[in-house]
Motif scaffolding. Sequence first.
Motif, PDB file in Angstrom:
ATOM      1  N   MET A   1       0.818  -1.120  -0.039  1.00 34.54           N
ATOM      2  CA  MET A   1       0.065  -0.028   0.046  1.00 34.54           C
ATOM      3  C   MET A   1       0.731   1.406  -0.144  1.00 34.54           C
ATOM      4  O   MET A   1       0.434   2.179  -0.650  1.00 34.54           O
ATOM      5  CB  MET A   1      -1.036   0.030   1.374  1.00 34.54           C
ATOM      6  CG  MET A   1      -2.022  -1.018   1.162  1.00 34.54           C
ATOM      7  SD  MET A   1      -3.232  -0.865  -0.573  1.00 34.54           S
ATOM      8  CE  MET A   1      -3.808   0.654  -0.035  1.00 34.54           C
ATOM      9  N   LEU A   2       2.045   1.125   0.715  1.00 34.36           N
ATOM     10  CA  LEU A   2       2.779   2.398   0.721  1.00 34.36           C
ATOM     11  C   LEU A   2       3.438   2.843  -0.537  1.00 34.36           C
ATOM     12  O   LEU A   2       3.747   4.003  -1.257  1.00 34.36           O
ATOM     13  CB  LEU A   2       3.894   2.044   1.764  1.00 34.36           C
ATOM     14  CG  LEU A   2       3.438   2.382   3.378  1.00 34.36           C
ATOM     15  CD1 LEU A   2       4.503   2.132   4.076  1.00 34.36           C
ATOM     16  CD2 LEU A   2       2.953   3.937   3.719  1.00 34.36           C
ATOM     17  N   CYS A   3       3.975   1.509  -1.112  1.00 35.26           N
ATOM     18  CA  CYS A   3       4.776   1.700  -2.508  1.00 35.26           C
ATOM     19  C   CYS A   3       3.819   1.912  -3.859  1.00 35.26           C
ATOM     20  O   CYS A   3       4.025   2.689  -4.684  1.00 35.26           O
ATOM     21  CB  CYS A   3       5.551   0.455  -2.636  1.00 35.26           C
ATOM     22  SG  CYS A   3       6.994   0.655  -1.635  1.00 35.26           S
ATOM     23  N   ALA A   4       2.649   1.411  -3.612  1.00 30.74           N
ATOM     24  CA  ALA A   4       1.637   1.465  -4.919  1.00 30.74           C
ATOM     25  C   ALA A   4       0.243   1.565  -4.612  1.00 30.74           C
ATOM     26  O   ALA A   4      -0.554   2.173  -5.574  1.00 30.74           O
ATOM     27  CB  ALA A   4       1.987   0.248  -5.918  1.00 30.74           C
ATOM     28  N   GLY A   5      -0.311   1.251  -3.430  1.00 26.18           N
ATOM     29  CA  GLY A   5      -1.592   1.379  -3.325  1.00 26.18           C
ATOM     30  C   GLY A   5      -2.567   2.575  -3.415  1.00 26.18           C
ATOM     31  O   GLY A   5      -3.505   2.629  -3.595  1.00 26.18           O
ATOM     32  N   PHE A   6      -1.841   3.774  -2.908  1.00 24.64           N
ATOM     33  CA  PHE A   6      -2.768   4.877  -3.080  1.00 24.64           C
ATOM     34  C   PHE A   6      -2.703   5.573  -4.365  1.00 24.64           C
ATOM     35  O   PHE A   6      -3.641   6.576  -4.461  1.00 24.64           O
ATOM     36  CB  PHE A   6      -1.846   5.905  -2.048  1.00 24.64           C
ATOM     37  CG  PHE A   6      -1.952   5.372  -0.556  1.00 24.64           C
ATOM     38  CD1 PHE A   6      -3.175   5.202  -0.106  1.00 24.64           C
ATOM     39  CD2 PHE A   6      -0.906   4.999  -0.083  1.00 24.64           C
ATOM     40  CE1 PHE A   6      -3.497   4.845   1.363  1.00 24.64           C
ATOM     41  CE2 PHE A   6      -1.114   4.375   1.363  1.00 24.64           C
ATOM     42  CZ  PHE A   6      -2.360   4.354   1.838  1.00 24.64           C
ATOM     43  N   GLU A   7      -1.889   5.320  -5.405  1.00 22.78           N
ATOM     44  CA  GLU A   7      -2.164   5.879  -6.419  1.00 22.78           C
ATOM     45  C   GLU A   7      -3.114   4.941  -7.583  1.00 22.78           C
ATOM     46  O   GLU A   7      -3.525   5.403  -8.400  1.00 22.78           O
ATOM     47  CB  GLU A   7      -0.847   5.913  -7.392  1.00 22.78           C
ATOM     48  CG  GLU A   7      -0.282   4.477  -7.616  1.00 22.78           C
ATOM     49  CD  GLU A   7       1.179   4.652  -8.217  1.00 22.78           C
ATOM     50  OE1 GLU A   7       1.539   3.953  -9.425  1.00 22.78           O
ATOM     51  OE2 GLU A   7       1.810   5.389  -7.707  1.00 22.78           O
ATOM     52  N   GLY A   8      -3.885   3.923  -6.962  1.00 20.08           N
ATOM     53  CA  GLY A   8      -4.428   2.987  -7.616  1.00 20.08           C
ATOM     54  C   GLY A   8      -6.051   3.530  -8.028  1.00 20.08           C
ATOM     55  O   GLY A   8      -6.658   3.216  -8.864  1.00 20.08           O
ATOM     56  N   PHE A   9      -6.471   4.417  -6.911  1.00 17.52           N
ATOM     57  CA  PHE A   9      -7.914   4.903  -7.217  1.00 17.52           C
ATOM     58  C   PHE A   9      -7.995   6.421  -6.023  1.00 17.52           C
ATOM     59  O   PHE A   9      -7.046   6.453  -5.346  1.00 17.52           O
ATOM     60  CB  PHE A   9      -8.769   3.966  -6.654  1.00 17.52           C
ATOM     61  CG  PHE A   9      -8.313   3.186  -5.540  1.00 17.52           C
ATOM     62  CD1 PHE A   9      -8.991   3.622  -4.092  1.00 17.52           C
ATOM     63  CD2 PHE A   9      -7.768   1.936  -5.318  1.00 17.52           C
ATOM     64  CE1 PHE A   9      -8.898   2.794  -3.021  1.00 17.52           C
ATOM     65  CE2 PHE A   9      -7.601   1.165  -4.506  1.00 17.52           C
ATOM     66  CZ  PHE A   9      -7.983   1.637  -3.202  1.00 17.52           C
TER      67      PHE A   9
END
Length: 150
Positions: A77-85
């Motif tokens: 989540m820190l590396c990729a999860g927040f840019e997903g939606f």
Amino acid sequence: MTVKKWKDRAEVSFVTNISRYDYLKQQIQEVAEKFSFNHQQLAKIFDLPMKELDSLLNNKGSITTEQLDKIERKIAMLCAGFEGFDARERAALLLNDLIKEYMFSTDSVAKMIHVEEKDLIDFRQALSMDKNVELKICVNSIMLHFVLHN
């Protein structure tokens, strides 16, 4: 990527010649470098005592599979999860989880987060609405989720 697309994706596994601990150690070091986290911050983020984090990073200790899973989810989540939606989708996801988990009606949730039920229904249906009302729903839904899960 929308929440629906994210939720519909298949899980992918891969095989590597390094152990899960070594892979996790690499990931922790990358997160530390990327965000300039110190050991104390990492221990807090991963909910590990400093001693256990140091042991993990020095290949000396062992942590449970449950702890490994939790750390891996947080790293992802820190590396990729927040840019997903976007933020609205995230708040809607939390709101829908609360409604489902606690079997709340939209009327009771609207009262708890201090908005009109019609506005909450519009929000859940992704209809256009006043930005101040949308912000209030997002922030208060997140806070309600936090309060009920802590």
